[in-house]
Each structure stands twice: as C-alpha cells, then as structure tokens.
Design a protein around this motif. Structure first.
Motif, short mmCIF file in Angstrom:
data_model
loop_
_atom_site.label_atom_id
_atom_site.label_comp_id
_atom_site.label_asym_id
_atom_site.label_seq_id
_atom_site.Cartn_x
_atom_site.Cartn_y
_atom_site.Cartn_z
N ILE A 265 0.91 -1.25 -0.04
CA ILE A 265 -0.02 0.02 -0.13
C ILE A 265 1.05 1.23 0.18
CG2 ILE A 265 -1.68 1.23 1.43
CD1 ILE A 265 -2.55 -1.44 2.48
N SER A 266 0.53 2.18 -0.93
CA SER A 266 1.20 3.53 -0.95
C SER A 266 0.19 4.68 -1.18
CB SER A 266 2.40 3.73 -1.88
OG SER A 266 1.86 3.44 -3.04
N ALA A 267 0.71 5.95 -0.52
CA ALA A 267 -0.45 6.84 -0.58
C ALA A 267 0.34 8.16 -1.32
CB ALA A 267 -1.05 7.19 0.82
N PHE A 268 -0.38 8.86 -1.84
CA PHE A 268 0.22 10.28 -2.36
C PHE A 268 -0.88 11.24 -2.35
CE2 PHE A 268 2.22 6.77 -4.63
CZ PHE A 268 3.48 7.08 -4.86
N ARG A 269 -0.09 12.67 -2.29
CA ARG A 269 -0.95 13.57 -2.23
C ARG A 269 -1.09 14.43 -3.93
NH1 ARG A 269 1.10 16.64 1.54
NH2 ARG A 269 -0.72 16.47 3.12
N LEU A 270 -2.13 14.60 -4.52
CA LEU A 270 -2.09 14.90 -5.68
C LEU A 270 -2.50 16.31 -5.70
CD1 LEU A 270 -3.87 11.99 -7.18
CD2 LEU A 270 -1.53 12.01 -6.86
N SER A 271 -1.75 17.31 -6.66
CA SER A 271 -2.08 18.49 -6.73
C SER A 271 -2.67 18.89 -8.39
CB SER A 271 -0.87 19.51 -6.34
OG SER A 271 -0.95 20.74 -6.91
N GLU A 272 -3.51 19.64 -8.17
CA GLU A 272 -4.19 20.15 -9.55
C GLU A 272 -3.03 20.96 -10.44
OE1 GLU A 272 -8.84 20.25 -9.29
OE2 GLU A 272 -7.80 21.88 -8.68
N ASP A 273 -1.93 21.42 -9.70
CA ASP A 273 -1.13 22.28 -10.54
C ASP A 273 0.04 21.41 -10.81
OD1 ASP A 273 -2.67 24.53 -10.08
OD2 ASP A 273 -1.24 25.46 -8.62
N LYS A 274 0.65 21.88 -11.90
CA LYS A 274 2.07 21.11 -12.59
C LYS A 274 3.06 21.36 -11.23
CE LYS A 274 0.41 19.95 -16.37
NZ LYS A 274 -1.02 20.40 -16.39
N SER A 275 3.20 22.52 -10.83
CA SER A 275 4.01 23.03 -9.59
C SER A 275 3.37 24.14 -8.73
CB SER A 275 5.24 23.39 -10.41
OG SER A 275 6.10 23.85 -9.35
N ARG A 276 3.47 23.78 -7.42
CA ARG A 276 3.03 24.79 -6.48
C ARG A 276 4.35 25.28 -5.61
NH1 ARG A 276 -0.20 27.16 -7.61
NH2 ARG A 276 -0.56 28.13 -5.57
N SER A 277 5.37 25.19 -6.13
CA SER A 277 6.47 26.02 -5.36
C SER A 277 6.42 27.46 -5.86
CB SER A 277 7.62 25.05 -5.57
OG SER A 277 8.16 25.53 -7.03
N LEU A 278 6.94 28.17 -4.74
CA LEU A 278 6.89 29.79 -5.23
C LEU A 278 7.87 30.07 -6.21
CD1 LEU A 278 6.55 32.54 -4.21
CD2 LEU A 278 8.50 32.47 -2.90
N VAL A 279 8.77 29.27 -6.54
CA VAL A 279 9.77 29.35 -7.93
C VAL A 279 8.91 29.26 -9.03
CG1 VAL A 279 11.93 28.68 -8.93
CG2 VAL A 279 11.93 29.03 -6.61
N GLY A 280 8.15 27.73 -8.86
CA GLY A 280 7.33 27.38 -10.05
C GLY A 280 6.34 28.45 -10.29
N ALA A 281 5.90 29.00 -9.33
CA ALA A 281 4.78 29.95 -9.75
C ALA A 281 5.24 31.08 -10.31
CB ALA A 281 4.13 30.60 -8.49
N ILE A 282 6.39 31.59 -9.96
CA ILE A 282 6.98 32.77 -10.56
C ILE A 282 7.44 32.32 -12.16
CG2 ILE A 282 9.05 34.18 -10.72
CD1 ILE A 282 9.01 34.26 -7.81
N LEU A 283 8.01 31.10 -12.38
CA LEU A 283 8.45 30.70 -13.92
C LEU A 283 7.23 30.43 -14.58
CD1 LEU A 283 11.36 28.19 -12.93
CD2 LEU A 283 11.50 30.52 -13.76
N SER A 284 6.14 30.09 -13.96
CA SER A 284 4.78 29.80 -14.79
C SER A 284 4.19 31.22 -15.44
CB SER A 284 3.75 29.17 -13.86
OG SER A 284 3.50 29.78 -12.78
N LYS A 285 4.71 32.39 -14.63
CA LYS A 285 4.04 33.54 -14.88
C LYS A 285 5.13 34.25 -15.83
CE LYS A 285 0.22 33.23 -12.75
NZ LYS A 285 -1.04 33.17 -13.15
N VAL A 286 6.49 34.13 -15.59
CA VAL A 286 7.37 34.82 -16.34
C VAL A 286 7.91 34.12 -17.75
CG1 VAL A 286 9.86 35.79 -16.28
CG2 VAL A 286 8.39 35.82 -14.31
N VAL A 287 8.25 32.94 -17.58
CA VAL A 287 8.49 32.42 -19.01
C VAL A 287 7.79 32.35 -19.96
CG1 VAL A 287 9.14 30.10 -19.79
CG2 VAL A 287 10.06 30.68 -17.60
#
Length: 479
Positions: A265-287
C-alpha cells in the motif's frame, strides 16, 4: 409407536420440521433476479465450466438493468432486468493491430438522463459508447495499459456544499482523474446533436464532417505515482487539505492510494497544478510572457511562416505534482486489488498471500486484517440491521428505510472455499456465510451520478453471477 425418523422421506421431514419448528426453517440468503443465458455468449466461452472466472481477459461491468462483458476485441451488452432480451454487440474497429491493442477495462457511467459505457484499452485510450453501441468519444489518456476505471462520488445532500463526483483511471504507475460534470456536458452535447441528426437526416453528413473539428476532448489531470514501483491498482479517495508552507491557491488536493508488488500500500497527495512551489509559480508567469515577447520579435524580423492545413499531432499531457505520503512494504507480499467504500473512507486491499487489509484512508493506517483468503474478491455492501427500530419509529404502514437504518459491510468472495462471507464494518463480526457455485463472480451496479437528497435512498447491493447457470442473484440485505 410412530414411524422412526429414518423411515420418513427427506421432503416430508423438512415439512414436519418447518411446521413444528418454524424458527429453525432456513432463511434464503440470495434472491434470483434474472438470467443472462443466450447464444451471443458463445464468443466468450459460455458452455464451458468456469468460463466466467478462468479467462483473465474476460471483464464484466454491471448496471441496474444491463450487463456488459468484454473479451479482448468484442463487447456484449445484455439486458437482464426488465429490458426484454436487449442485446448489443460492439466490435471496436480502431484497435491497433500493430500494437495488439485490446480491451483492458470496463465500467458503466450512469446519470439521471442517460447512461454510457466507459472502455479502456491496453494502449491507454478511453472509449465512450452509448448503450446502443454508438461511439461517442475516443481519447488518449496516457501511453500504457488501463488497469481499472472507477466511478466514484458522494451524493449531493445538505451536509456537503458540493458533490464529489469523478471518474478515475488507473494505469501502471499512473493515475488520471476526470470531473463527472465535464463528461456530463460532453455527453449532453453529443445526445443533442444525435437528436438533431435524427430530425434532419440531410445534415447528417455535414455534422459528421464537422464533429471531428468542433467536438471537444475531455479535460483531465494525470499524475505519476510510480515512486514505489509500478502499481497493480490505484484509486483517488477524495479531497485532502493542502500541506503546510504551501503556496495558497484555489486549487484542490486529492489523496490517492496505490497497491503493487514493491509496496503493498502507498499513498500520495495529488495537486491540480503542475508545480505549487514559489519558484514554479514565478516561472509559470514569467517564462510564457518572455517566450511570447521573443516570438513576436522574431516574427517581425523573419516574417511568419506560411500556415498549413495539417493538424498537429496530439501531445501527451504533462504530469501534475504527486507527493508521496506513506508506504507499506512487506516483502514478498504484493498488493493485487483495491476496493473503495461508498464514502471513500475505507479501502479493502487483497494481496498475493491471501491476506485482506482494511485501510482507513483518512488516517492511512490498517485497522483490520483477514488471513486465508487467496484469490479473494471484495465488495462493500449495506445490510439492514435497524429494521424493527425504524418500523416502530414511523407511523407510516409502508416505511421506507433511510440511510441510517443500514450498516456498512464487506462481502468477501473466497472462490477456493466456495463461499461468500459478510463482515460488519469496522470491527463487527461475521454476519453471514453463503455457499456459492465454483464458477461464480461478485458484481456491483455502478454508482449513479446527479441524484439529490430528494430521491429515495438506494442501498449498496452486491450481486452474484453464476457463470455456469447464467443466473444473477442479489445477496439479501435483511438479517
């Protein structure tokens, strides 16, 4: 002196015992509802002993009125309850012969206004068929074999602000999720177009030509859950809170449970976003903005390329973020099958050494264990235990049991023992043991979406299909 007990015939003895000792008369544990015997079952090996359970490629999906069977490249829909011998045979014509593509998963999706059949293939395609055998949609989910299609959701009531209804698709190391409302909108559009073509046959050719360009694909999310090895089964159990120190947003997080050979048995937390880190959020807007600026500048210098009418090849969807939560490794045991309770708070897991684990999906801990059930199949059901209390508390002569009158149970089919056992959840005892034929299989009607609290409560039932006789029986839920 009267005749001895040995001289009395067996049928007469049973009548005498039933007359003088009515409490000792045996109560039937199952009720026969219908029979599926027909000539069309010859393509599935019907007539041979054990044909229903011995063929690993034979898949079954049950609805309240229809039974769907699939054997690699053919699907048969049979009406078994109030459908007057309804039969539809489907042969998907676009299965790839080069990749030896075959049907690997099957499930009914039922809304109040219509029902469709969800079909998964070994190459990762999701097919949606109407009950008449019309292909509604074909869409690539992810390259790989679809192991299981699950229809899961909570019923709309006053205690929930919004319902949780979804279709999840399990693949080796991958799990995907589709909102039920998105599928409902797509089906509504398709059925409306079908009615329009029926009223105006002249527009049939025009609509068919435009359907490939205008008909939208389903939106979905997909996650990689192979950190602990390739999974044999997986399911999304519900919404969970976001982790601490996480960038706040309106996106939801889901919890997924997987079973497999490396981790039982294994368990995972699934996010709807590709990345939820602060750096990822900045890159998703800037790039994207930077790339758009560079592309516009290059077009001014080199001019734009001529447009082509060729459609771009469909690209595979990127994985969203999946964070591991916990895992249970117990070599050489391997997780095999996963069964969810209606609310998703409990899961029954069978393994390769005959053990059944009852998992609390909220705390992610095993709360119960059964041993000695090799090749077992498990399904949750509801038993009516408060029948006398409910009847006495109501002034109505014909009292309709409510949800609180039922208790959640687990039906365990042990084919090697030839029995079905019913255990009360979570810590209750064994309520019943039912003998069943060798070539039998436990089935359960799929969940119905779109129902509200105003509709009468439909308890969770489990049915038993005897492949040798063709009879479908329901396990009686009255103790």
């Amino acid at each position: 002196m009267g005749p001895s007990s040995d001289s009395i015939s067996s049928p007469l003895k049973q009548r005498i015992q039933g007359f003088f000792f009515p409490a000792m008369a045996r109560r039937p544990y199952t009720t026969v509802l219908g029979c599926i015997t027909c000539e069309e079952l010859d393509d599935f090996g019907s007539g041979k002993e054990g044909w229903l359970v011995d063929n690993p490629n034979l898949i079954c999906a049950l609805d309240s009125h229809f039974l769907a069977l699939a054997n690699r490249s053919i699907i048969l829909i049979l009406g078994w309850a109030g459908s007057d011998g309804y039969k539809v045979k489907i042969r998907p014509s676009d299965l790839s012969p080069i990749k030896a593509e075959y049907i690997s998963a099957l499930e009914w999706l039922v809304f109040d206004e219509f029902k469709v059949l969800l079909v998964g293939t070994s190459c990762g395609y999701l097919l949606i068929y109407s009950s008449n055998g019309d292909l509604i949609l074909k869409q690539m989910i992810h390259p790989g074999r679809i192991l299981k299609i699950r229809v899961h959701g909570s019923k709309r009531d006053s205690s929930h602000e919004s319902s949780f209804e979804e279709v999840s698709i399990a693949m080796p190391g991958v799990i995907a999720r589709i909102e039920a409302s998105d599928i409902q909108n797509t089906l509504q559009k398709w059925f409306e177009e079908s009615k329009a073509r029926f009223r105006d046959p002249k527009s049939d050719s025009r609509d068919m030509e435009d359907s490939g360009n205008s008909f939208e694909k389903l939106a979905y999310q997909v996650w990689n859950v192979s950190k602990y090895g390739s999974c044999a089964d997986a399911a999304i159990i519900g919404v969970m809170p976001p982790p601490l120190m996480e960038l706040q947003s309106s996106e939801r997080y889901f919890c997924a449970v997987t079973v497999g050979k490396d981790a039982v048995i294994s368990a995972f937390r699934l996010s709807e976003d590709k990345s939820r880190s602060l750096v990822g959020a900045i890159l998703s807007k800037v790039v994207p903005a930077t790339f758009s600026t560079i592309a516009s500048f290059s077009k001014m210098i080199w001019q734009s390329e001529p447009k082509t009418s060729k459609k771009p090849d469909p690209k595979g969807q990127d994985f969203a973020r999946a964070s591991p939560l916990t895992c249970l490794k117990d070599h050489p045991r391997k997780g095999e099958k996963l069964t969810l309770s209606p609310s998703g708070t409990l899961a029954a897991v069978t393994d390769s050494l005959g053990r059944i684990l009852l998992l609390d999906t909220q705390a992610l801990v095993v709360v119960r264990l059964w041993k000695g059930y090799r090749d077992a199949n498990c399904l949750f059901m509801e038993m009516l235990i408060n029948r006398d209390t409910a009847s006495s508390s109501s002034n109505s002569i014909e009292y309709e049991p409510a949800k609180n009158d039922y208790c959640l149970c687990l039906a365990i089919h042990a084919p090697r023992k030839g029995i079905v056992e019913i255990w009360q959840m979570r810590t209750g005892g064994r309520l019943r043991t039912i003998r069943c034929a060798t070539g039998s299989k436990l089935l359960q009607p799929s969940s119905r979406f779109g129902s509200s609290i105003a509709t009468p409560y439909i308890p969770l039932e489990v049915l038993l299909l005897n492949g040798d006789s063709g009879q479908i029986s329901v396990l009686n839920r009255i103790l």
